[in-house]
Every structure is written in C-alpha cells, then in structure tokens.
Scaffold this active site. Structure first.
Site, mmCIF file in Angstrom:
data_model
loop_
_atom_site.group_PDB
_atom_site.id
_atom_site.type_symbol
_atom_site.label_atom_id
_atom_site.label_comp_id
_atom_site.label_asym_id
_atom_site.label_seq_id
_atom_site.Cartn_x
_atom_site.Cartn_y
_atom_site.Cartn_z
ATOM 1 N N TYR A 41 0.811 -1.211 0.000
ATOM 2 C CA TYR A 41 0.000 0.000 0.000
ATOM 3 C C TYR A 41 0.852 1.272 0.000
ATOM 4 C CZ TYR A 41 -4.016 2.816 0.896
ATOM 5 O OH TYR A 41 -4.997 3.741 0.771
ATOM 6 N N HIS A 76 -0.091 0.851 8.217
ATOM 7 C CA HIS A 76 0.375 -0.008 7.139
ATOM 8 C C HIS A 76 1.881 -0.174 7.220
ATOM 9 C CE1 HIS A 76 -3.177 2.221 5.628
ATOM 10 N NE2 HIS A 76 -3.543 1.026 5.199
#
Length: 728
Positions: free
Chosen positions: A318, A363
């Site tokens: 991501y 993340h």
DNA sequence: CAGTGAGCGAGCTTCCGCTTGACTT
C-alpha cells in the site's frame, strides 16, 4: 440444519485491491469486500454541524456510495457474521463505526466484530480473525472532533474569502498553512540580496597527471585567531571582488606549491529506511522529476497490479503510509535474497529504523511485494514511468536491509606561501548497500589523485579564479513542501499530493520548472488570512489540534468541550472580520495593453473559473472576452495568436495552440515566453531539465537556440574578462 | 512515447481525510 454448520463471514476492508489479496489468504467461508474509503460523511453543500447542540455532525451517505453500502448490507445479511477490518488508525476506526451503524440499521441481529492488522500477510490476517474485538469509541470520537474542527474552519473561512475577494476561493487548516509557507518563502527569496564572492582553484601538475586544488585559506593562522581572537586568517568568503583575487594571485606569483599534509579518513554510510509516502514523493520528485500527484497515480497502478504473463500482480504494498516498518515475512525474504544476490552485504542482524512521532503506523512501509521481482525482471511488463518508480521502491527496500557502505577520503593540503589549498578524493572501499542501487546511486566524484608525498613540490599550471554570487533560500518544490508538511505533522499521506493540487487549482500558487511560486491572488489571500486569522495560520495550530485529539483518544477527554472552547472566539472573529474588513473584490483585475476589437476600449485581465482571460472594460455594454495572447503564431501567413488551452473541460494539462484552430494546427506543450528567438524570430518557450535547470528554448524544431541562466552569468563574466586580460 | 482543441464574467462556490473510477447536477 446442515447449512448453519458452515457459517459464512463478511470481512470489510477499505481498499478493493486489499480485499482481493485477503480473500485469497482466507479461502472458503469468507467473503471480502471493500468500502472504498468513507461511506458516511458530512454533506458537501452545507456546514451540517449543529453548534447549538454539542456540535453534533449531521452525517449522510456519501454521494455515489449508496450502491456500495447497499451491497455490503445485503451481503452481510446473507452471511450473518461481519468482521470490520478497515485500517488500524483514526479514520479507519470511524469507517468501521459508521459501517456498524449502517449495517445494524438494516439488520439489527447481525453479529459484528472489529479486527485490526498492520500488514497484509497470511499470518497477520489469520491472527486478527482469530482475535476479534470491538470498536474503540475514543478513536471514533477523536476522528469526529477532527472532522468537525476542519469543517468549522474551512466552511467559515472560505465564505469570508468569497465575500471579500472572489467567489469560489477556499481556506482550511492544511491548505492555508501550506500557502503561508510558500508565500513567506517567496518573501525571503525577494528580500535576499546576492553577494559577490570569488573562489580560486589552481591546476597542478605531478608527473603527467593534472589535478585541481581549491584555495581554503589565505594568511597565516595566528595563535589568537585559534583561541577565538578576531584577527583570523582570510578564507574564501573574504574574497569579495576581482581585486581581492588578483591581489592573492599576485602574492602567489613566485611561490612554490608544496604538499604539506596528507590525511586519510574513513566514513561509514548507513542505508536509508524503506519508503513512506512522503519519502517516496520526495525521492521521485528529486530523482525522477515527478510531481507528487504523478508519483501517487503511478504507485496506485503498481499497487493494483500489472499483467505479468497470465497473472495480474500487485507489485508494491500500500502506497499511503507513514510507517517504515516491514513485516517479519518480508524481512525474512529480503535477507534470503540479499544473501544470495549480494553475499557479503548481509548484516548479521536486521537493520531497524525509527519512525516519525506523528506516525499512525497502520500499514507497512512501501516495498515490493515480491522481492525476487527485480526491476530488471519486470521491466518488459511496465511503462517507462512505472519501471522507474518501481526501481526506486525496490532499490530503497532491498538496500535498507544491507550493510553500510565504507568510503575512504584522501585529503591533501598544499601550501604556497601563506595560502592553503586543498584537494580531496573519495573512493568507495566497501559497496555495502550501494551494490543494490542503480537509479538511486549517487554519482561518483570520480577525480583520481596521483600518488603524493608530504614535502613534494608541484608544478603550477594555471590559476582558475571564479566569480560566484551567494544564492538565497530556495523556493519550495513538491519535494520540499511535502517534507515540511510532514515534519510539522500537517496533512496525511493521502493528502500531501492533493494539498499541492488545490493550491494550484485555486490559482494561489504556480508550479514553474518545479518551483512553487505564489500568485498575486495567493499573496492576497495569505495577507488577509495572516492578518485576520493568525492562530489558524500558525504552523502549530495542527500540533495543538493533534494533542487535543490525543487526549480524547487516550484519556477519553470530552471532545465537545474542547471544540466549544475553540468555536466561541473563532466564530466571533469571523463575524468581526466579515463586518469590518473592506471588500477587495476586483482588485485582482489588471488593466492591460490589449484593445477590444469590438469597441476599442481597454481590456482587463481577469481570473475566471477556467483561468485568466481578457474581458472588455466596457462590460456590461460590451461583453467581449478572449484568451490572453502569449505569442504570435509562427506559421507563415497565419497571423494567429498562441493561447493557453486545456483539454477535458478545465481539468487536464494546459497546452498552447493557435487561435486560428482548426485552420491552423500549430501546437506546443511548452509555455511561450514573451521573448522571441534572436536566431529565427519564432517565440521562445520555458523548459527545464536536471542539467540546465530552467531555461528558454526556441520553439522552432529547426532552430537550436537556447538560453540558460548560466548564459546570463557568463555574459557578465565574459565582459569582465575582456577588459582585464588573461591571467596565467 | 504521442497526442492533446468550449468559452467562460458578478451569484450557490468551500474543508480534511479515507478510497477509486467517471454520464451528470
């Protein structure tokens, strides 16, 4: 009932690409769907905050998201069990909360749980599914407070600008501070006065090899000077003029150049951590010349997946993250890869990196999903831009887990009379992590020195005096404004690129050869805001907000009370400014030399929804308008003017075409300047590249004329040289 | 890398932060 023995679970994440991956990891029994960001938010058309009743926001389903919500509701009903797996941060918690409400509203009997994970690996997902929890209301409240505050600020300040300056303008906690930074930097640039100074190099000869040493210091060091006295030796900053440097050269005329000292130093260079969003944008801007927006859109393509053979493979993790953390699995794989590919550059222990204090760490860092897909091996499947962006992500990740590089610098002091010269040369003695760098490799300084000994006498070939001017502070670029915003904790990975875009779309800022320069409108808005709302423009306003949110999140402090404390004085100030400040509508309009061809009156330069244009000063009697002519069309016999055009209704890239289109199809994607080419008479355009920086070039393909900033400096120097004669 | 193409003005706009596509006012 057999069917009930096989329960089915709906798992909801934010990103569709993530949903696909997770579905593969979980297998049968699970359906994974994506909310695609927030589904529930404030309406766009009204402020929708009930200030009379505890600032309660009035939430609606986001326009265009009704179908997604409906699909989630019906799938949830069929499944019976729901796991909310939006991101593990403030916004993610709010998304889960809103989802829970919306799903329960449709189906009160649903069993809904919240799960969190910070990486998309099979173990992390299975572990999260095995340990479901509930929604953290403190986080939800913190997000609510953030949302309400931003809405109050943005939707109160913007109308002040409409009323006082121009319709459609905007202000907000993040964009207005970014505008402030850019405007204040511009002031520094303007007030900077360049100072002349000179440097002196000397070309020396040892045997057959030439090398160049730089003057470091002139004058013998006195004991008092070393002890901090005032009468120190002159150094290069004392060479202010041609006369200074000539005196120096005269003094050196009959001196002998002797090697007086040789020092060797070793330096260890640590690799850098893998990319966060901000670091990726900075590096892509500096190394590849990408805007923040371009970087994000190409990263999105790499994340969503590229066709490799028959498969579609997500090449990177991501791309909106503030973390440098990597999963244990990725670490294991990269260490194995390094061990095979770069044996000797694998550290005994993994390298670890610390993170910025404002990191929410939801993340991993941005890294290749499969490290064995080297840039070289996937090159054939990627566009040029994808390839280059992937290469820097891969290189930064792999090198981050390799050993340090070692360099050795040899520094040689050469003395002539009382003047010290120095030359140094650096070479890499252990490549370490640099073995993995290609696109990110730093350029070798390259120069090699001949073998030298202390006491050795060198032959002087010639002096190389050079005139310089001190350079002022640099204007912000995409890279440096993003760096600054991140350091100050203003904005988030998902907003850095759009913050820059909004300033440009509003005509507050222009990007010219990568530099961000405030427009007249931008400065006017800055002046108004800094005078009337200094607290909001304060770089620390966001820091204050963040510490408030922290207290809401960790101590459960009441967000309504905090917002109330802010709102009272703020609203009063807004009303005061609205009543007392004089409107300056129309002051941005500039009279021009252009004459209206319909009525002969003067034309005025105005800013419309689609950019600047010319309008007749006789409005409303004469409604003539036209684009601003930037140059004459160079096509023989055309007689048209070159004007700015845009594809896709105002959005999309600006280009420059002839007013006689479609009769004349002349087109350029470089912006015309007001100058014409001294060689062929066509117009010059703005160009820029790494080597030359910003320069002007002739639009004529058959003409090679170009004009750089260095040309201007050389012209000055050249003039001087002619009057002084040669110097050797 | 190639290819890119309305006509607008003074009324209905704007925030920040999540996430991807794109007929509609």
């Amino acid at each position: 009932m057999m069917a009930e023995k096989k329960p089915h679970t709906l798992l909801i994440v934010e990103s569709p690409a993530k949903a696909k991956t997770i579905e593969k990891y979980l297998g049968p029994g699970y359906t994974v769907m994506a909310s695609i960001g927030h589904l529930i938010d404030l309406p766009k058309s009204r402020i929708a905050i009930d200030v009379e009743h505890n600032f309660e926001p009035e939430y609606i389903t986001v326009r265009g998201k009704a179908k997604i919500l409906k699909d989630l509701q019906s799938t949830a009903k069929k499944a019976g069990h729901v796991l909310l797996a939006s991101d593990n941060d403030r916004e993610g918690e709010a998304i889960s909360y809103h989802l829970q409400n919306a799903l329960l509203k449709k189906n009160p009997k649903l069993e809904i749980k919240r799960i969190v994970f910070n990486e998309i690996t099979p173990t992390a997902i299975r572990d999260a599914v095995a340990h479901p929890g509930t929604i953290a209301m403190e986080k939800v409240n913190a997000q609510k407070a953030r949302r309400v505050l931003d809405r109050i600020v943005g939707y109160n300040l913007s109308p002040v600008l409409w009323e006082k300056v121009k319709n459609g303008l905007s202000a907000g906690r993040v964009q207005s501070v970014a505008l402030r930074l850019i405007c204040e930097r511009e002031k520094e640039v303007e007030s900077f006065i360049p100072e002349e100074y000179w440097t002196l190099a000397v070309e020396l000869l040892k045997g057959k090899s030439h090398f160049t040493a730089q003057m470091i210091r002139a004058g013998v060091k006195k004991a008092e000077a070393e002890a901090g006295g005032e009468d120190g030796p002159a150094d290069r900053s004392d060479m202010k003029s041609r006369a200074d440097i000539q005196n120096l050269m005269q003094r050196l005329e009959n001196e002998v150049f002797t090697v007086t000292d040789i020092r060797e130093t070793e330096k260890s260079l640590r690799p850098r951590p893998p990319f966060t969003t901000s670091q990726l944008q900075q590096t892509a801007a500096n190394r590849l010349g990408f805007t923040s927006r371009k970087t994000m859109s190409i990263a999105q393509q790499l994340y969503e997946g590229v066709a490799i053979g028959a498969n579609r493979i997500g090449l990177i993790t991501y791309m909106r993250t503030d973390s440098t953390r990597i999963s244990a699995l990725a670490l294991e794989e990269v260490r194995k890869f390094i061990g095979e590919r770069y044996p000797g550059s694998l550290p005994a222990e993994p390298n670890s990196y610390s993170m910025g204090k404002s990191a929410q760490d939801a993340h991993e860092a941005i890294r290749p999903t499969i490290v064995t897909y080297t840039p070289e091996s996937v090159k054939a499947h990627l566009t040029k831009d994808q390839e280059r962006l992937y290469a820097i992500i891969w290189e930064r990740f792999v090198s981050s887990q390799m050993t340090s590089a070692k360099t050795q610098t040899v520094s040689v002091d050469i003395t002539a009379g009382d003047v010290l010269f120095r030359v140094s040369s650096t070479r890499t003695i252990e490549k370490g992590f640099q073995a993995a760098l290609d696109v990110l490799a730093s350029k070798e300084s390259g120069k090699k020195l001949p073998a030298l000994k202390v006491g050795e006498i060198l032959t002087r070939e010639k002096f190389l005096p050079e005139q310089h001017f001190t350079t002022g502070p640099a204007r912000y670029t995409d890279a440096t404004i993003v760096k600054t915003l991140e350091e100050k904790g203003i904005g988030r990975p998902s907003t850095y690129a759009s913050t820059i875009s909004v300033l440009i779309e509003r005509y507050y800022v222009e990007r010219r050869s990568r530099q961000l320069i405030p427009t007249q409108l931008g400065r006017t808005i800055y002046d108004l805001l800094i005078n009337s709302f200094p607290d909001i423009l304060d770089v620390n306003f966001t820091a204050g907000m963040e510490s408030m949110l922290d207290r809401v999140e960790s101590e459960g402090e009441d967000w309504v009370g905090m917002i109330r404390l802010f709102y009272g004085p703020f609203k009063q100030k807004v009303e005061h400014v609205s009543e007392t400040l004089q409107s300056i509508k129309g002051v941005m309009d500039e009279p021009t030399e252009f004459v209206c061809e319909k009525c002969g009156r003067q034309m005025i330069k105005k800013l419309g929804r689609f950019g600047f244009f010319l309008a007749c000063s006789g409005f409303p009697e004469c409604r003539n308008t036209k684009s601003i002519p930037l140059a004459d069309c160079p096509k023989p016999g055309c007689g048209g003017k070159i004007v700015a055009r845009r594809k896709q209704k105002g959005r999309g890239k600006e280009f420059y075409g002839c007013t006689n289109y479609p009769e004349c199809d002349f087109i350029s994607h470089f912006k015309p300047t007001s100058s014409t080419c001294p060689k062929c008479g066509w117009f010059l355009v703005e160009k820029s590249d790494k080597k030359r920086g910003a320069y002007k070039a002739c639009i004529n393909k058959d003409c090679d004329y170009l004009h750089t900033a260095a040309d201007d400096e050389e012209a000055v120097e050249e003039a001087g040289r002619k009057s002084e004669g040669a110097w050797t």
